[in-house]
Write a protein that holds these residues in place. Sequence first.
Motif, mmCIF file in Angstrom:
data_model
loop_
_atom_site.group_PDB
_atom_site.id
_atom_site.type_symbol
_atom_site.label_atom_id
_atom_site.label_comp_id
_atom_site.label_asym_id
_atom_site.label_seq_id
_atom_site.Cartn_x
_atom_site.Cartn_y
_atom_site.Cartn_z
ATOM 1 N N GLY A 131 66.727 -77.006 32.398
ATOM 2 C CA GLY A 131 67.252 -78.199 33.048
ATOM 3 C C GLY A 131 68.617 -77.888 33.625
ATOM 4 O O GLY A 131 69.565 -77.606 32.886
ATOM 5 N N ILE A 132 68.743 -77.920 34.954
ATOM 6 C CA ILE A 132 69.975 -77.508 35.616
ATOM 7 C C ILE A 132 70.571 -78.677 36.378
ATOM 8 O O ILE A 132 69.851 -79.573 36.847
ATOM 9 N N PRO A 133 71.900 -78.719 36.512
ATOM 10 C CA PRO A 133 72.519 -79.780 37.317
ATOM 11 C C PRO A 133 72.208 -79.547 38.795
ATOM 12 O O PRO A 133 72.007 -78.411 39.223
ATOM 13 N N LEU A 134 72.146 -80.617 39.551
ATOM 14 C CA LEU A 134 71.850 -80.519 40.987
ATOM 15 C C LEU A 134 73.022 -81.066 41.786
ATOM 16 O O LEU A 134 73.423 -82.223 41.583
ATOM 17 N N PRO A 135 73.595 -80.254 42.674
ATOM 18 C CA PRO A 135 73.248 -78.842 42.897
ATOM 19 C C PRO A 135 73.850 -77.950 41.818
ATOM 20 O O PRO A 135 74.793 -78.345 41.139
ATOM 21 N N SER A 136 73.292 -76.736 41.692
ATOM 22 C CA SER A 136 73.777 -75.781 40.701
ATOM 23 C C SER A 136 74.634 -74.723 41.394
ATOM 24 O O SER A 136 74.229 -74.143 42.401
ATOM 25 N N ALA A 137 75.817 -74.493 40.837
ATOM 26 C CA ALA A 137 76.687 -73.433 41.358
ATOM 27 C C ALA A 137 76.410 -72.104 40.683
ATOM 28 O O ALA A 137 76.768 -71.049 41.197
ATOM 29 N N ALA A 138 75.741 -72.143 39.515
ATOM 30 C CA ALA A 138 75.555 -70.928 38.727
ATOM 31 C C ALA A 138 74.307 -70.159 39.128
ATOM 32 O O ALA A 138 74.188 -68.965 38.811
ATOM 33 N N TYR A 139 73.357 -70.813 39.813
ATOM 34 C CA TYR A 139 72.086 -70.157 40.131
ATOM 35 C C TYR A 139 71.777 -70.335 41.609
ATOM 36 O O TYR A 139 71.773 -71.455 42.129
ATOM 37 N N GLU A 140 71.528 -69.234 42.304
ATOM 38 C CA GLU A 140 71.209 -69.232 43.730
ATOM 39 C C GLU A 140 69.785 -68.741 43.888
ATOM 40 O O GLU A 140 69.516 -67.547 43.894
ATOM 41 N N ALA A 141 68.834 -69.664 44.003
ATOM 42 C CA ALA A 141 67.416 -69.299 44.008
ATOM 43 C C ALA A 141 67.027 -68.597 45.305
ATOM 44 O O ALA A 141 67.579 -68.879 46.375
ATOM 45 N N THR A 198 63.317 -86.017 40.574
ATOM 46 C CA THR A 198 63.123 -86.425 39.171
ATOM 47 C C THR A 198 62.104 -85.492 38.510
ATOM 48 O O THR A 198 62.462 -84.447 37.988
ATOM 49 N N HIS A 199 60.834 -85.865 38.540
ATOM 50 C CA HIS A 199 59.811 -85.036 37.900
ATOM 51 C C HIS A 199 59.324 -83.964 38.878
ATOM 52 O O HIS A 199 58.149 -83.895 39.244
ATOM 53 N N ALA A 200 60.260 -83.132 39.277
ATOM 54 C CA ALA A 200 59.983 -82.007 40.176
ATOM 55 C C ALA A 200 60.267 -80.717 39.421
ATOM 56 O O ALA A 200 61.237 -80.638 38.654
ATOM 57 N N ILE A 201 59.424 -79.722 39.621
ATOM 58 C CA ILE A 201 59.577 -78.454 38.918
ATOM 59 C C ILE A 201 59.390 -77.303 39.906
ATOM 60 O O ILE A 201 58.553 -77.378 40.813
ATOM 61 N N VAL A 248 54.968 -79.582 41.360
ATOM 62 C CA VAL A 248 55.533 -78.294 41.750
ATOM 63 C C VAL A 248 56.022 -78.411 43.188
ATOM 64 O O VAL A 248 55.233 -78.689 44.104
ATOM 65 N N VAL A 249 57.317 -78.234 43.391
ATOM 66 C CA VAL A 249 57.875 -78.341 44.752
ATOM 67 C C VAL A 249 58.211 -76.977 45.336
ATOM 68 O O VAL A 249 58.461 -76.858 46.545
ATOM 69 N N GLY A 250 58.227 -75.946 44.501
ATOM 70 C CA GLY A 250 58.564 -74.625 45.025
ATOM 71 C C GLY A 250 58.239 -73.522 44.036
ATOM 72 O O GLY A 250 57.991 -73.758 42.849
ATOM 73 N N VAL A 251 58.228 -72.295 44.551
ATOM 74 C CA VAL A 251 58.006 -71.089 43.750
ATOM 75 C C VAL A 251 59.146 -70.128 44.068
ATOM 76 O O VAL A 251 59.436 -69.871 45.247
ATOM 77 N N PHE A 252 59.807 -69.615 43.029
ATOM 78 C CA PHE A 252 60.979 -68.765 43.256
ATOM 79 C C PHE A 252 60.772 -67.366 42.681
ATOM 80 O O PHE A 252 59.875 -67.126 41.874
ATOM 81 N N ILE A 253 61.613 -66.465 43.123
ATOM 82 C CA ILE A 253 61.577 -65.067 42.671
ATOM 83 C C ILE A 253 62.324 -64.952 41.357
ATOM 84 O O ILE A 253 63.434 -65.465 41.209
ATOM 85 N N MET A 302 62.300 -74.272 36.567
ATOM 86 C CA MET A 302 63.565 -74.981 36.754
ATOM 87 C C MET A 302 63.270 -76.445 37.038
ATOM 88 O O MET A 302 62.400 -76.765 37.878
ATOM 89 N N VAL A 303 63.977 -77.342 36.343
ATOM 90 C CA VAL A 303 63.770 -78.788 36.507
ATOM 91 C C VAL A 303 65.133 -79.466 36.563
ATOM 92 O O VAL A 303 66.152 -78.904 36.128
ATOM 93 N N PRO A 304 65.198 -80.706 37.097
ATOM 94 C CA PRO A 304 66.468 -81.444 37.095
ATOM 95 C C PRO A 304 66.918 -81.730 35.668
ATOM 96 O O PRO A 304 66.138 -82.223 34.841
ATOM 97 N N ARG A 305 68.169 -81.411 35.385
ATOM 98 C CA ARG A 305 68.688 -81.587 34.021
ATOM 99 C C ARG A 305 68.648 -83.042 33.575
ATOM 100 O O ARG A 305 68.267 -83.335 32.423
ATOM 101 N N ASP A 306 69.012 -83.950 34.444
ATOM 102 C CA ASP A 306 69.069 -85.360 34.043
ATOM 103 C C ASP A 306 67.685 -85.875 33.651
ATOM 104 O O ASP A 306 67.534 -86.615 32.670
ATOM 105 N N THR A 307 66.668 -85.493 34.410
ATOM 106 C CA THR A 307 65.307 -85.929 34.088
ATOM 107 C C THR A 307 64.849 -85.338 32.773
ATOM 108 O O THR A 307 64.220 -86.024 31.946
ATOM 109 N N LEU A 308 65.143 -84.044 32.541
ATOM 110 C CA LEU A 308 64.742 -83.407 31.296
ATOM 111 C C LEU A 308 65.414 -84.073 30.099
ATOM 112 O O LEU A 308 64.763 -84.328 29.064
#
Length: 808
Positions: free
Chosen positions: A523-533, A546-549, A588-593, A605-611
């Motif tokens: 669960g990450i804050p949006l936007p995240s400064a620590a992770y660049e997908a 919200t319920h996006a992964i 599922v809204v995306g697939v990352f490396i 990865m999911v929105p922190r607030d929703t989690l």
Amino acid sequence: MHDVFTTTLRNKVWFDLWGARQRTVQAILTIAIGAFAVGMILGSLQGVIKDTERSWSASSAPAIRLRVVEGAPADLVEHLETRPDLSAVEGQMEYAIKWRPAPDTPWQAATLVARDDYTNQKLSILSLESGAWPTRREMAVERGYPIAIGDQVELNIDDHVVTAPIIGTVYNRVTLPASLGGTPVFYTTRAHFADLTGRDRYQFLYASVPDYTPERAAAAAAALQADLKDLGLTATPASTERTYSIDPALSWSHDLINGMGFVMQTIGIVTMLLSLLLIYNTVNAIITQQTAQIGELKAIGASSRQILAVYLTIVATYGVCALIISLPLSILAANGLRTLLVTRLGVTPGPFRVEFGPLLIQAAICLFLPVLVALPPIFGGARITVREAINSYGLSGDGSALDEFVGRLSWLSRVFSLAISNAFRNWKRLLLTQLALAGAGVALVAVMSTQSTLSYASRGLFTELYQFPVQIDLARPERWTQLERIATYPGVEQVEIWRTLAGVVKPSDPASTVSARAVELNGIPLPSAAYEAQMVAGRWLEPGDTHAIVLAEGVAAELGVGPGDWVHVQLPAADGRSIWISEEEWQVVGVFIDPNIRNLSRMGMVPRDTLLTELHDGRVGNRVLVQASLSDAAAAPAFANELREFYDDLGIQATITQNDTVYQRSTRQSENLRVISMLLMVMAVIVAAVGGIALSGVLSISVLERRREIGVLRAIGATPRTIRTLFMSEGLIFGWLSWVITLLCSYPVAVALAEQVAATIGISIVFQYAWAAIAFWLVLASVIGVLASIGPAQRAIKASVQESLAYE
């Protein structure tokens, strides 16, 4: 064949073999290197597979592996053993701890393990390598670490420090070995484990099924999970595939072994094909060179059958000599490479062995394939008539259009223009030569590009994805207000708080047959400064989701889902009051490396607030990512230790893992992939050697067959320096032409090889083309071209004009 050895034709065979020793050695080496490479590669691969299978079979691996969130009581394990759908059940206690060899050294990550009875194990069997099994106060340790019997180490268990005498070393075939970046495992008794941790339940349950089939194991796992749920226990997947059940024949290293096998088999196939091309080139050059001799033999009564027998005998002799040379060398090399690889995988190598299957293939490569490949040119030479042979005898013919074009280039030196004409004189040989030579160049660039891609995935990609160099994981979730106090520590520039946990994810489509998988949800804050997908498909998380992964590429592939699909996500309850605190549908809204290998990259990865809302946790987190001003990446682990001590002073328990820093994660990944990288380097060396022999062989034979031309040039006044320059230029033209072809054709081949290797070992990649390999091949082809031509040319120059003109 009898006619060859009972007539004067045997002198012809002997003269061609011994009189042209350089050509004979060249042909033998051409066959031998291909056979050696194939024998070594296949022999070592079979050895690796047998050693790992032998070792894994001794562990009695379970088909069902569950993690029980609340812990399973001992009497439950005894009860489960009576179930008809289970043949054996084993419980294991595990707890993450810290250890250090002495009080003045920093704490390191470790695991504490306990079994009910070490002398009567049923599944995931541990082997005592030396010393004794743990007793009430004394422990054993996993092998491979700098901890010896008789040492006393300090263990930190929930900030309680104890001294542990070591009385034994254990071999656990299931755990990641020290050679691949694993952490130490300390083994104790069940009673001592309970005293140290305050926990007397099994965190893991292992079970086997009678007469294993995937369907039977899946059904038993589902029934077991349902029964545990009725008892108020939450079971999550714990196999290496993060599924509830798994084929017990598959070791944790089977992905790496598959990757090794693919690379090694590719080496063998490429080497064998290049070797066959070289054999064809060599025989074709000999037949072309000796066309006049064939005509003379026929003129004095030799039959086509006898001519055929002569040259088949010569080729067969090449093969026999190549087998004598390559066979013992490949056996020794196969055992050496096997030992190196299995040791790297943490497996005890078996005894010296001879794999007869690869030896038979090697014998076929030496004895049958050369003859088979040589048949077309030999048949062509044997069928030639006396008139055709005599008509072809001589030096010159009509000039080609290329000769006329080059002749008009007045600015081009006569020596270099003649070299160009000679290089393109025989188009068939030029084509075959470039197939072998440029093929070696393309393979070399593809191999080195794959190695560069894996190296980038292990190094550069981590730093691009994880913008903050330090990551602190906590033993339990803590309030944001407490965690954010670390921002006051000197050197800390920015702090970001995540909430992570292991959930269970499966496709929402009721028609899907894909098994549920354990996925690390971040669960990450949006936007995240620590992770660049870096996205493969779809989009990244956006504020307002919200319920996006967003799933890692490997997880999405295993689940068979992509952007727009829905998945069912189960979140386990941490308080034990319910089995699943949340069971919702997420899109599922995306697939990352993700650069981790398959069994480490099951992330979402999911929105922190929703989690946090689904977990009813409030504003808490259990992972802190820190941006810091560090002198270099290697300084991050020490800084992470300082931050853990800061949290300890606040009463916040921070765990020690292999993932504290980006530097540690990338280093660990490099360790995991070093076996593959090493094999790729072996492949590059073999391919470069084959390519070198390809060019060397063609140019050497080309110079030898043109000894008469050299004699004519000398007769009309050409100096030795001019002749050397002529043939060196021709060698450079062959090499440069192969470089141009390699430059044009290597990219798609390199992409295909890199993607296949990545798919085999289960890693996401960003392709990196090895431009350095292109430069290396240019230098190598140029050097080989010069060296391969100057030696034979010098020997031809030293011969008298009369000898050169008479040479056949």
